[in-house]
Design a protein around this motif. Structure first.
Motif, short mmCIF file in Angstrom:
data_model
loop_
_atom_site.label_atom_id
_atom_site.label_comp_id
_atom_site.label_asym_id
_atom_site.label_seq_id
_atom_site.Cartn_x
_atom_site.Cartn_y
_atom_site.Cartn_z
N ILE A 40 0.83 -1.19 0.00
CA ILE A 40 0.00 0.00 0.00
C ILE A 40 0.87 1.25 0.00
CG2 ILE A 40 -1.90 -1.13 1.21
CD1 ILE A 40 -1.01 0.45 3.72
N ASP A 41 0.35 2.30 -0.58
CA ASP A 41 1.03 3.59 -0.62
C ASP A 41 0.51 4.45 0.53
OD1 ASP A 41 1.91 6.21 -1.16
OD2 ASP A 41 1.98 5.83 -3.31
N ILE A 42 1.36 4.78 1.48
CA ILE A 42 0.91 5.56 2.63
C ILE A 42 1.45 7.00 2.58
CG2 ILE A 42 0.68 3.52 4.08
CD1 ILE A 42 3.27 4.44 5.50
N THR A 43 1.83 7.47 1.41
CA THR A 43 2.31 8.85 1.29
C THR A 43 1.27 9.83 1.78
OG1 THR A 43 3.58 8.16 -0.67
CG2 THR A 43 3.32 10.53 -0.30
N ASP A 44 0.03 9.66 1.29
CA ASP A 44 -1.05 10.56 1.71
C ASP A 44 -1.33 10.43 3.20
OD1 ASP A 44 -1.36 11.52 -0.85
OD2 ASP A 44 -2.98 10.15 -1.37
N THR A 45 -1.16 9.22 3.72
CA THR A 45 -1.38 9.00 5.15
C THR A 45 -0.39 9.81 5.98
OG1 THR A 45 -2.27 6.77 4.79
CG2 THR A 45 -1.37 7.26 6.97
N LEU A 46 0.87 9.76 5.62
CA LEU A 46 1.90 10.50 6.35
C LEU A 46 1.66 12.01 6.23
CD1 LEU A 46 5.05 8.44 5.34
CD2 LEU A 46 3.84 8.38 7.53
N THR A 47 1.26 12.47 5.04
CA THR A 47 0.99 13.91 4.84
C THR A 47 -0.17 14.36 5.70
OG1 THR A 47 1.79 13.77 2.55
CG2 THR A 47 0.42 15.66 3.12
N ALA A 48 -1.23 13.55 5.74
CA ALA A 48 -2.40 13.91 6.55
C ALA A 48 -2.06 13.91 8.04
CB ALA A 48 -3.55 12.94 6.26
N LEU A 49 -1.27 12.95 8.48
CA LEU A 49 -0.86 12.91 9.88
C LEU A 49 -0.04 14.15 10.25
CD1 LEU A 49 0.15 9.15 10.26
CD2 LEU A 49 -1.71 10.31 11.49
N ALA A 50 0.87 14.55 9.36
CA ALA A 50 1.69 15.74 9.63
C ALA A 50 0.81 16.98 9.74
CB ALA A 50 2.73 15.92 8.53
N ALA A 51 -0.20 17.08 8.87
CA ALA A 51 -1.10 18.24 8.92
C ALA A 51 -1.90 18.27 10.21
CB ALA A 51 -2.05 18.20 7.71
N ALA A 52 -2.12 17.09 10.80
CA ALA A 52 -2.87 17.00 12.06
C ALA A 52 -1.96 17.13 13.28
CB ALA A 52 -3.62 15.68 12.12
N GLY A 53 -0.66 17.41 13.04
CA GLY A 53 0.27 17.54 14.14
C GLY A 53 0.75 16.23 14.71
N MET A 54 0.67 15.17 13.90
CA MET A 54 1.08 13.84 14.35
C MET A 54 2.15 13.29 13.39
SD MET A 54 -2.63 12.19 15.34
CE MET A 54 -1.90 10.69 16.00
N THR A 55 3.23 14.05 13.23
CA THR A 55 4.29 13.64 12.31
C THR A 55 4.83 12.27 12.67
OG1 THR A 55 4.90 15.95 11.99
CG2 THR A 55 6.49 14.30 11.30
N ALA A 56 4.94 11.40 11.64
CA ALA A 56 5.41 10.03 11.86
C ALA A 56 6.38 9.64 10.76
CB ALA A 56 4.22 9.07 11.90
N ARG A 57 7.19 8.63 11.06
CA ARG A 57 8.10 8.09 10.06
C ARG A 57 7.95 6.58 10.01
NH1 ARG A 57 11.16 9.04 14.61
NH2 ARG A 57 12.51 7.32 15.31
N VAL A 58 8.29 6.02 8.88
CA VAL A 58 8.18 4.57 8.71
C VAL A 58 9.33 3.89 9.46
CG1 VAL A 58 8.22 2.68 7.06
CG2 VAL A 58 7.11 4.84 6.45
#
Length: 355
Positions: A40-58
């Motif tokens: 699965i491609d989680i690029t959009d997931t990481l971008t959305a999390l960052a916008a919500a203040g929940m920056t994450a890394r794989v």
């Protein structure tokens, strides 16, 4: 020549992919669950999390790590894994479970019940965590304002025409709501001395059928060992709006009247009426409390609504009889719309007068 033969053979082998599907379908040496090996491609997931203040890394193929140190188990990539998994002899417990998919069905109830669940719709930039939506526009606010009203008005104009007040009275909504929703229909409707009319009756009927997203709400399934007619009569007496195959059959469409869906504003006590819970396949009656409450007031005679019945059947259109019934209801709606239009503009037709 030999290279030509080899090339043709390679092309033939490359074009014939059926052997792969055959082996995958017939292999029995391993139990391979659906979704295994799916990337699965989680690029959009990481971008959305960052916008919500929940920056994450794989961190691993099935785990993210947030800046605050918490880890998140990706619930989709590995269908064989569990939230608590053995990791080199030491148990691993992730802080949150993260669903990176785009589906939002049941999201609100899930995140309210499980604060450690994070749900991300990357495509729309929505994030739910800690029991609430943290980022993005809600589904309700994103939808066209008053979408239920717009569809109810379209159905009313297609079959009845009329002024804004008569439409409001017919579907049971305030006059101001009708006036506010009318611009949405744009050139599909126009105003005449006797009220609103469809620019094209058949086209407006088809739009109201095909574009309708569904009545929403919740459903329960029940069974009772009496005839469907008896069950329908009982539920009509309680104020329900009937639909499904039984209602289609009542409208003259040839379909087995062996299934009934009943819409209510408040759920009746089905157990007290002699029903018992059943699976969807075994049920004789499905009771729906709809999100689109206009279908409770817009039904003719508060009994059936052919538009909604067509939608109910279309949702199960893989059954050939249902597909035929949907097309039958569509033809019926076209006929009723044309006839009602002629009678509005040439009332003498119904009395043998000159059109």
């Amino acid at each position: 020549m030999r290279w030509g033969v080899v090339l043709r053979r390679l092309v033939r082998l490359m074009s014939d992919r059926q052997w792969v599907q055959t082996i995958r379908h017939e292999q029995s040496m391993l139990s391979l669950p659906f979704g295994l090996g799916y990337t699965i491609d989680i690029t959009d997931t990481l971008t959305a999390l960052a916008a919500a203040g929940m920056t994450a890394r794989v961190e691993t193929f099935d785990r993210l790590r947030f800046d605050d140190g918490r880890t998140a188990f990706l619930a989709t990539p590995n269908p064989t894994a569990t939230v608590i998994d053995d990791d080199g002899g030491e148990g691993r417990v992730d802080d949150v479970i993260l669903l990176p998919g785009g589906s939002e069905g049941g999201v609100l109830s899930l995140v309210r019940r499980y604060p450690d669940l994070v749900v991300v719709n990357g495509k729309r930039g929505r994030v739910w965590a800690d029991g609430r939506q943290l980022s993005g526009t809600s589904m309700q606010r994103e939808a066209t304002p008053g979408w239920r009203t717009v569809f109810a008005i379209a159905r009313a104009i297609a079959l009845h025409g009329g002024g804004s007040q008569s439409i409001a009275d017919r579907i049971g909504i305030p006059l101001d709501d009708v006036r506010a929703a009318m611009p949405t229909l744009g050139t599909h409707v126009f105003h005449t001395p006797i009220g609103w009319e469809a620019a094209d009756q058949a086209a407006l009927c088809d739009w109201a059928l095909a574009a309708y997203p569904g009545y929403g709400g919740i459903r329960t399934c029940w069974r009772r060992d009496t005839t469907i007619d008896a069950q329908a009569d009982q539920l009509i007496g309680l104020g329900g709006v009937m639909s499904d195959r039984w209602a289609a059959n009542q409208s003259g469409v040839i379909v087995p009247p062996n299934r009934l869906t009943a819409f209510f504003a408040k759920h009746p006590d089905m157990a007290a009426l002699g029903y018992e819970p059943a699976t969807a396949n075994e049920a004789t009656v499905s009771v729906v409390i709809p999100q689109d409450t206009t279908i409770l007031t817009g039904a003719e005679g508060c009994c059936t609504d052919d538009f909604i019945t067509a939608h109910v059947l279309y949702e199960d259109s893989w059954v050939a009889a249902n597909t035929d019934a949907v097309n039958g209801l569509r033809q019926l709606l076209h006929f009723r719309s044309d006839l009602a239009h002629d009678l509005r503009w040439h009332p003498g037709i119904g009395e043998g007068g000159v059109g």
